[in-house]
Design a protein around this motif. Structure first.
Motif, PDB file in Angstrom:
ATOM      1  N   GLU A 287       0.837  -1.207   0.000  1.00 20.46           N
ATOM      2  CA  GLU A 287       0.000   0.000   0.000  1.00 20.46           C
ATOM      3  C   GLU A 287       0.869   1.254   0.000  1.00 20.46           C
ATOM      4  O   GLU A 287       0.584   2.238  -0.691  1.00 20.46           O
ATOM      5  N   THR A 288       1.937   1.237   0.786  1.00 18.68           N
ATOM      6  CA  THR A 288       2.866   2.372   0.804  1.00 18.68           C
ATOM      7  C   THR A 288       3.490   2.577  -0.567  1.00 18.68           C
ATOM      8  O   THR A 288       3.607   3.713  -1.062  1.00 18.68           O
TER       9      THR A 288
ATOM     10  N   ARG B 251       0.895   4.101  -2.900  1.00 23.79           N
ATOM     11  CA  ARG B 251       0.577   5.489  -2.554  1.00 23.79           C
ATOM     12  C   ARG B 251       1.664   6.455  -3.018  1.00 23.79           C
ATOM     13  O   ARG B 251       1.377   7.562  -3.473  1.00 23.79           O
TER      14      ARG B 251
END
Length: 427
Positions: free
Chosen positions: A191-192, A195
Motif C-alpha cells: 500500500e505504501t 501510494r
C-alpha cells in the motif's frame, strides 16, 4: 551418466567431506585454516540433486562450449513454477534470467536507481542489496527491524519514504533474522509503494526454505492473477530469486527476475547489457536449471526436513550456552544469535571463536548486515549433525571460559570486552 550412491542418505555425516570442500568451497571451508569449522557462508555442505549433475554432465559431454542465448524453455518453465508455487501469474515474457541472484539484484537496482536517489532497505539485512545501492550512486535509508521478534513495522517504513525514494527493498524470507513476513505486513508495504508510486525489489531467494507452519507469500502475488489484491493498480514489484538456496547450487550461477511487465523486463535486459552481464548463462547452467525446476523437488523436500531438524537442534544448543540467546527462524538456514550478554562485540566474538574455539561465524558488523546487527553473529547450519555438534561443543567450551574468567580469559587472544561492559555483565 554420473555415478551416484543412491543407497546413502542424502544428508548424513558422510556426505560432508571437508578435504574436498576446502578445494571446492572457497567462501566457506576454503576460507579458513585446516581444523577450523566454518559456519559462515550460506552455502550447504552437501551435493545438490543428482538430476542436476546428470543434466550438466550430459550438456558438456560432447565437448562443445558454445555461446548460449537465453532459453525460452527455461523462461517458460520458471514462469510456470512461479505461478504454481508463488502465486505470481504465468507470464514468461516477464521472466529475466540472470547469472546468479546477486547479479539479478544489481541489475534491478541499477535499472531503477541513480545518483541522488534514496533506497529504503531493512536493518539488519544481508550486504548484497546495500552494495548494489552504493554502486548505483544512491543512498541507503535503513528501516530498523525488531531483532528480538523479527518483525517489521510497516508504519516505520512508510515514514522513511520521501520524494527522493526510488526503491523499497525487501528480503523475504529475511536474511539474517529468518523472518517470513505475514500477509498483513506485505500488504501494508505494498500500500505504501502504491501510494508513493515507488517500486518494490523483493529478494525471495530463500522462498523455498520455509518451515511449517510458516508459509511464504510473494508480495507480487498480492497483485497477480486471482490472488488477494491491494487497493488500486498494485505496486510495481521486481521479484528476485534463484536456485542457490533451494537446491544447493550457488556455483551454478542461476538467478531470475520476475519483472512487473514485458516492458520492464526489456528495460532490465538492456541494463544487464550495460553492466556487461548479458549472454552470461552457459548451456550447462541452463540445462542444470531446467533439471532442478522440473525434477529437483523431492530432493528439496528432503533437504528442508534435514534443515528443520538442524535448526531446532542448533537453536536449542545455542540457547543452553549462558550469555547467548537465539531465536528460532521460520525460514532460511541461518541463525542470528544475540551474544551481547557475553560482553563481547560482534567483531570480538567472531575473532574469539575463530582463535579459541576454531569455529568461524559471520560477525554482525555494519559491512555485513548494517548498523543494527551489532551484538549478534550469524551461523549457517546447512551441514551435518556431526559437524554442528562438534562446532557447538567448541563454542560452548570457549564461551564458558569468558563467563568464568572474564577479561583474564581473553588476554591470550587479544580480544577485549566492549567499552563500558563490566565483569558482572558476563555473569
Amino acid at each position: 551418466m554420473w555415478p551416484h550412491d543412491t543407497h546413502r542418505p542424502l544428508f548424513d555425516d558422510a556426505q560432508v567431506r571437508p578435504e574436498l570442500l576446502r578445494r571446492r568451497s572457497p567462501q566457506r571451508w576454503g576460507a579458513v585454516p585446516p581444523g577450523v569449522i566454518p559456519l559462515t557462508a550460506a552455502e550447504p555442505d552437501f551435493p545438490g540433486p543428482a538430476v542436476v549433475t546428470d543434466a550438466v554432465v550430459s550438456a558438456v559431454a560432447d565437448g562443445y562450449f558454445s555461446y548460449a542465448p537465453e532459453d525460452d524453455e527455461l523462461r517458460e518453465t520458471f514462469s510456470a513454477v512461479a505461478a504454481a508455487r508463488y502465486g505470481i501469474a504465468d507470464h514468461p515474457d516477464r521472466v529475466v534470467p540472470a547469472p546468479g541472484t546477486a547479479a539479478a539484484l544489481w541489475g534491478v537496482v541499477h535499472l531503477l536507481c541513480g545518483k541522488g536517489d534514496e533506497c529504503v532497505l531493512l536493518d539488519p539485512v544481508d550486504l548484497l542489496i546495500g552494495q548494489a545501492i552504493d554502486a548505483a550512486g544512491a543512498r541507503r535509508v535503513y528501516c530498523p527491524m525488531d531483532k528480538g521478534t523479527g518483525r517489521l513495522d510497516p508504519d516505520r517504513l512508510a515514514s522513511l519514504v520521501t520524494p527522493r525514494t526510488a526503491l523499497i527493498c525487501l528480503c523475504n524470507p529475511h536474511n539474517p533474522l529468518g523472518t517470513v513476513f505475514p500477509e498483513e505486513t506485505l500488504r501494508a508495504v505494498a500500500e505504501t509503494a502504491v501510494r508513493h508510486r515507488v517500486p518494490i525489489l523483493s529478494d525471495e531467494v530463500w522462498s523455498e526454505i520455509v518451515y511449517p507452519p510458516a508459509r511464504h507469500l510473494s508480495v507480487a502475488s498480492l497483485t497477480a492473477g486471482d490472488g488477494p489484491r491491494v487497493h488500486g493498480d498494485g505496486p510495481r514489484v521486481y521479484t528476485v530469486t534463484g536456485l542457490s538456496k533451494t537446491f544447493a547450487l550457488p556455483g551454478l550461477r542461476m538467478g531470475f527476475v520476475l519483472a512487473p511487465g514485458p516492458r520492464e523486463a526489456g528495460a532490465l535486459r538492456r541494463t544487464f547489457q550495460r553492466l556487461g552481464a548479458a549472454h552470461s548463462l552457459t548451456p550447462f547452467t541452463q540445462a542444470g536449471a531446467l533439471a532442478a525446476l522440473r525434477h529437483g523437488w523431492p530432493w528439496k523436500d528432503a533437504f528442508l526436513a534435514h534443515l528443520q531438524a538442524m535448526r531446532d537442534h542448533c537453536a536449542e544448543r545455542l540457547n543452553a550456552i549462558p550469555g547467548i540467546s537465539c531465536a528460532r527462524p521460520d525460514g532460511t538456514y541461518v541463525l542470528f544469535p544475540d551474544v551481547s550478554a557475553t560482553g563481547l562485540s560482534s567483531r570480538a566474538m567472531g575473532a574469539f571463536l575463530l582463535e579459541r574455539a576454531r569455529v568461524a561465524v559471520v560477525p554482525g558488523t555494519p559491512e555485513w548486515f548494517g548498523p543494527a546487527a551489532e551484538g549478534h553473529v550469524r551461523v549457517s547450519y546447512a551441514t551435518s549433525r556431526a559437524v554442528l555438534d562438534e562446532a557447538l561443543r567448541r563454542v560452548a567450551d570457549a564461551v564458558g571460559e569468558v563467563l568464568t574468567g572474564g577479561p583474564a580469559a581473553l588476554r591470550t587472544t587479544g580480544v577485549r570486552l566492549r567499552p563500558g561492559v563490566s565483569r558482572a555483565a558476563t555473569s
